[in-house]
Design a protein around this motif. Structure first.
Motif, PDB file in Angstrom:
ATOM      1  N   ARG A 134      81.200  66.501  -5.047  1.00 54.18           N
ATOM      2  CA  ARG A 134      80.890  67.851  -4.577  1.00 54.18           C
ATOM      3  C   ARG A 134      79.366  68.000  -4.634  1.00 54.18           C
ATOM      4  O   ARG A 134      78.723  67.416  -5.509  1.00 54.18           O
ATOM      5  CB  ARG A 134      81.542  68.903  -5.464  1.00 54.18           C
ATOM      6  CG  ARG A 134      83.041  68.933  -5.341  1.00 54.18           C
ATOM      7  CD  ARG A 134      83.593  70.007  -6.292  1.00 54.18           C
ATOM      8  NE  ARG A 134      85.016  70.111  -6.168  1.00 54.18           N
ATOM      9  CZ  ARG A 134      85.651  70.951  -5.357  1.00 54.18           C
ATOM     10  NH1 ARG A 134      84.966  71.780  -4.602  1.00 54.18           N
ATOM     11  NH2 ARG A 134      86.953  70.988  -5.299  1.00 54.18           N
ATOM     12  N   PRO A 135      78.787  68.781  -3.762  1.00 47.00           N
ATOM     13  CA  PRO A 135      77.337  68.970  -3.817  1.00 47.00           C
ATOM     14  C   PRO A 135      76.844  69.404  -5.195  1.00 47.00           C
ATOM     15  O   PRO A 135      75.732  69.067  -5.585  1.00 47.00           O
ATOM     16  CB  PRO A 135      77.079  70.029  -2.742  1.00 47.00           C
ATOM     17  CG  PRO A 135      78.165  69.785  -1.738  1.00 47.00           C
ATOM     18  CD  PRO A 135      79.372  69.427  -2.576  1.00 47.00           C
ATOM     19  N   SER A 136      77.652  70.113  -5.947  1.00 47.28           N
ATOM     20  CA  SER A 136      77.244  70.553  -7.286  1.00 47.28           C
ATOM     21  C   SER A 136      77.088  69.374  -8.254  1.00 47.28           C
ATOM     22  O   SER A 136      76.491  69.531  -9.325  1.00 47.28           O
ATOM     23  CB  SER A 136      78.245  71.560  -7.849  1.00 47.28           C
ATOM     24  OG  SER A 136      79.533  70.983  -7.936  1.00 47.28           O
ATOM     25  N   ASP A 137      77.588  68.190  -7.872  1.00 52.97           N
ATOM     26  CA  ASP A 137      77.423  67.003  -8.714  1.00 52.97           C
ATOM     27  C   ASP A 137      75.970  66.527  -8.756  1.00 52.97           C
ATOM     28  O   ASP A 137      75.589  65.781  -9.662  1.00 52.97           O
ATOM     29  CB  ASP A 137      78.314  65.852  -8.233  1.00 52.97           C
ATOM     30  CG  ASP A 137      79.786  66.130  -8.444  1.00 52.97           C
ATOM     31  OD1 ASP A 137      80.123  66.931  -9.332  1.00 52.97           O
ATOM     32  OD2 ASP A 137      80.607  65.538  -7.711  1.00 52.97           O
ATOM     33  N   THR A 138      75.179  66.900  -7.773  1.00 49.72           N
ATOM     34  CA  THR A 138      73.755  66.534  -7.721  1.00 49.72           C
ATOM     35  C   THR A 138      72.933  67.800  -7.449  1.00 49.72           C
ATOM     36  O   THR A 138      72.397  67.967  -6.344  1.00 49.72           O
ATOM     37  CB  THR A 138      73.490  65.470  -6.636  1.00 49.72           C
ATOM     38  OG1 THR A 138      73.959  65.975  -5.378  1.00 49.72           O
ATOM     39  CG2 THR A 138      74.186  64.158  -6.964  1.00 49.72           C
ATOM     40  N   PRO A 139      72.809  68.686  -8.428  1.00 50.51           N
ATOM     41  CA  PRO A 139      72.170  69.984  -8.186  1.00 50.51           C
ATOM     42  C   PRO A 139      70.704  69.907  -7.752  1.00 50.51           C
ATOM     43  O   PRO A 139      70.207  70.845  -7.128  1.00 50.51           O
ATOM     44  CB  PRO A 139      72.303  70.714  -9.534  1.00 50.51           C
ATOM     45  CG  PRO A 139      72.565  69.648 -10.530  1.00 50.51           C
ATOM     46  CD  PRO A 139      73.251  68.524  -9.809  1.00 50.51           C
ATOM     47  N   ALA A 140      70.031  68.804  -8.019  1.00 50.09           N
ATOM     48  CA  ALA A 140      68.626  68.687  -7.611  1.00 50.09           C
ATOM     49  C   ALA A 140      68.471  68.442  -6.117  1.00 50.09           C
ATOM     50  O   ALA A 140      67.363  68.537  -5.581  1.00 50.09           O
ATOM     51  CB  ALA A 140      67.954  67.553  -8.387  1.00 50.09           C
ATOM     52  N   TYR A 141      69.568  68.129  -5.451  1.00 54.59           N
ATOM     53  CA  TYR A 141      69.514  67.793  -4.031  1.00 54.59           C
ATOM     54  C   TYR A 141      70.411  68.755  -3.243  1.00 54.59           C
ATOM     55  O   TYR A 141      71.630  68.644  -3.272  1.00 54.59           O
ATOM     56  CB  TYR A 141      69.943  66.344  -3.807  1.00 54.59           C
ATOM     57  CG  TYR A 141      69.077  65.384  -4.580  1.00 54.59           C
ATOM     58  CD1 TYR A 141      67.784  65.111  -4.160  1.00 54.59           C
ATOM     59  CD2 TYR A 141      69.541  64.776  -5.741  1.00 54.59           C
ATOM     60  CE1 TYR A 141      66.967  64.248  -4.869  1.00 54.59           C
ATOM     61  CE2 TYR A 141      68.734  63.910  -6.458  1.00 54.59           C
ATOM     62  CZ  TYR A 141      67.451  63.658  -6.015  1.00 54.59           C
ATOM     63  OH  TYR A 141      66.644  62.801  -6.726  1.00 54.59           O
ATOM     64  N   ALA A 157      70.517  62.353   3.796  1.00 54.06           N
ATOM     65  CA  ALA A 157      71.514  61.368   3.367  1.00 54.06           C
ATOM     66  C   ALA A 157      71.246  61.032   1.904  1.00 54.06           C
ATOM     67  O   ALA A 157      70.121  61.157   1.421  1.00 54.06           O
ATOM     68  CB  ALA A 157      71.438  60.114   4.226  1.00 54.06           C
ATOM     69  N   ILE A 158      72.296  60.592   1.230  1.00 51.44           N
ATOM     70  CA  ILE A 158      72.194  60.245  -0.190  1.00 51.44           C
ATOM     71  C   ILE A 158      73.137  59.079  -0.473  1.00 51.44           C
ATOM     72  O   ILE A 158      74.213  58.999   0.125  1.00 51.44           O
ATOM     73  CB  ILE A 158      72.529  61.465  -1.077  1.00 51.44           C
ATOM     74  CG1 ILE A 158      72.193  61.210  -2.544  1.00 51.44           C
ATOM     75  CG2 ILE A 158      73.980  61.890  -0.906  1.00 51.44           C
ATOM     76  CD1 ILE A 158      72.243  62.471  -3.399  1.00 51.44           C
ATOM     77  N   GLU A 159      72.704  58.161  -1.339  1.00 53.57           N
ATOM     78  CA  GLU A 159      73.579  57.077  -1.786  1.00 53.57           C
ATOM     79  C   GLU A 159      73.887  57.304  -3.257  1.00 53.57           C
ATOM     80  O   GLU A 159      72.995  57.550  -4.068  1.00 53.57           O
ATOM     81  CB  GLU A 159      72.928  55.706  -1.614  1.00 53.57           C
ATOM     82  CG  GLU A 159      73.836  54.574  -2.085  1.00 53.57           C
ATOM     83  CD  GLU A 159      73.242  53.185  -1.914  1.00 53.57           C
ATOM     84  OE1 GLU A 159      73.771  52.249  -2.539  1.00 53.57           O
ATOM     85  OE2 GLU A 159      72.255  53.035  -1.173  1.00 53.57           O
ATOM     86  N   VAL A 202      71.164  56.779  -6.074  1.00 53.83           N
ATOM     87  CA  VAL A 202      70.431  55.538  -5.818  1.00 53.83           C
ATOM     88  C   VAL A 202      69.188  55.851  -4.994  1.00 53.83           C
ATOM     89  O   VAL A 202      68.091  55.418  -5.323  1.00 53.83           O
ATOM     90  CB  VAL A 202      71.324  54.502  -5.095  1.00 53.83           C
ATOM     91  CG1 VAL A 202      70.545  53.246  -4.764  1.00 53.83           C
ATOM     92  CG2 VAL A 202      72.560  54.188  -5.938  1.00 53.83           C
ATOM     93  N   TRP A 203      69.367  56.571  -3.904  1.00 53.77           N
ATOM     94  CA  TRP A 203      68.253  57.014  -3.073  1.00 53.77           C
ATOM     95  C   TRP A 203      68.657  58.275  -2.326  1.00 53.77           C
ATOM     96  O   TRP A 203      69.839  58.566  -2.176  1.00 53.77           O
ATOM     97  CB  TRP A 203      67.766  55.943  -2.101  1.00 53.77           C
ATOM     98  CG  TRP A 203      68.808  55.374  -1.169  1.00 53.77           C
ATOM     99  CD1 TRP A 203      69.484  54.207  -1.331  1.00 53.77           C
ATOM    100  CD2 TRP A 203      69.291  55.951   0.057  1.00 53.77           C
ATOM    101  NE1 TRP A 203      70.364  54.018  -0.286  1.00 53.77           N
ATOM    102  CE2 TRP A 203      70.259  55.068   0.577  1.00 53.77           C
ATOM    103  CE3 TRP A 203      69.009  57.102   0.760  1.00 53.77           C
ATOM    104  CZ2 TRP A 203      70.948  55.324   1.770  1.00 53.77           C
ATOM    105  CZ3 TRP A 203      69.683  57.357   1.950  1.00 53.77           C
ATOM    106  CH2 TRP A 203      70.633  56.455   2.435  1.00 53.77           C
ATOM    107  N   VAL A 204      67.650  58.999  -1.860  1.00 52.19           N
ATOM    108  CA  VAL A 204      67.855  60.217  -1.086  1.00 52.19           C
ATOM    109  C   VAL A 204      66.923  60.162   0.111  1.00 52.19           C
ATOM    110  O   VAL A 204      65.747  59.837  -0.032  1.00 52.19           O
ATOM    111  CB  VAL A 204      67.540  61.470  -1.929  1.00 52.19           C
ATOM    112  CG1 VAL A 204      67.651  62.729  -1.087  1.00 52.19           C
ATOM    113  CG2 VAL A 204      68.460  61.554  -3.128  1.00 52.19           C
TER     114      VAL A 204
END
Length: 176
Positions: free
Chosen positions: A85-92, A130-132, A140-142
């Motif tokens: 879920r997007p909330s799993d990576t709040p910085a992005y 995009a995000i890995e 891994v990367w954004v």
């Protein structure tokens, strides 16, 4: 194929994928489900989703489904061994998840679309394109390339070359 609004094609579905088994997987936006069909249009499998955008068959016979809630890997029994879920990576920040791809190393790449005509804090350049992620959801990367000389702008999909079957290796029923 069945649709909820046959008179309005825009909201019926977005992505469909041919499988190595010769079936067709369709993300039915207006029916809120992903469906796998045989060549004759018979429904073989389905899974509920909230306005699904993307569907990606995996080599382990599971399916990656991208919808308004996030991305889920779903088994044919309906179990969910992995989800994002997007909330799993709040910085992005994310606004509209589009597609997901499982890489040979087990990581997952997800792309995000930003519509260029709606200006809100979460829908502006600077958002994720995009995000890995690793299986444990470590970043891994954004990709956030919004400035010249490499302003990539909004995108509804990206393509990975050399991952999965080549177009000439898939078929739909008897069609090769």
């Amino acid at each position: 194929m069945q649709t909820k609004h046959p008179d309005s094609t825009h909201g019926q579905f977005r992505h469909a994928r041919l499988t190595e088994q010769g079936t067709l997987m369709v993300a039915h936006m207006d029916l809120n489900k992903v469906v796998e069909y045989d060549f004759d249009g018979k429904e073989l499998w389905s899974f509920p989703a909230v306005v699904p955008w993307g569907v990606t068959p995996l080599s382990n016979d599971n399916v990656l489904i991208t919808d308004r809630e996030g991305v889920r890997e779903v088994t044919r029994r309906g179990d969910i061994p992995w989800s994002f879920r997007p909330s799993d990576t709040p910085a992005y920040p994310f606004t509209s998840l589009q597609q997901a791809w499982r890489l040979p190393n087990g990581n997952t790449v997800i792309n995000n679309w930003i519509n260029e005509w709606t200006e809100t804090p979460t829908n502006e350049p600077g958002s994720v394109q995009a995000i890995e992620l690793t299986p444990t959801k470590q970043v891994v990367w954004v990709l956030q390339s919004w400035n010249p000389p490499a302003n990539l702008g909004p995108a509804t999909t990206i393509q990975f070359l050399g991952i999965g079957p080549a177009a000439e290796d898939v078929h739909f029923g008897p069609l090769h």
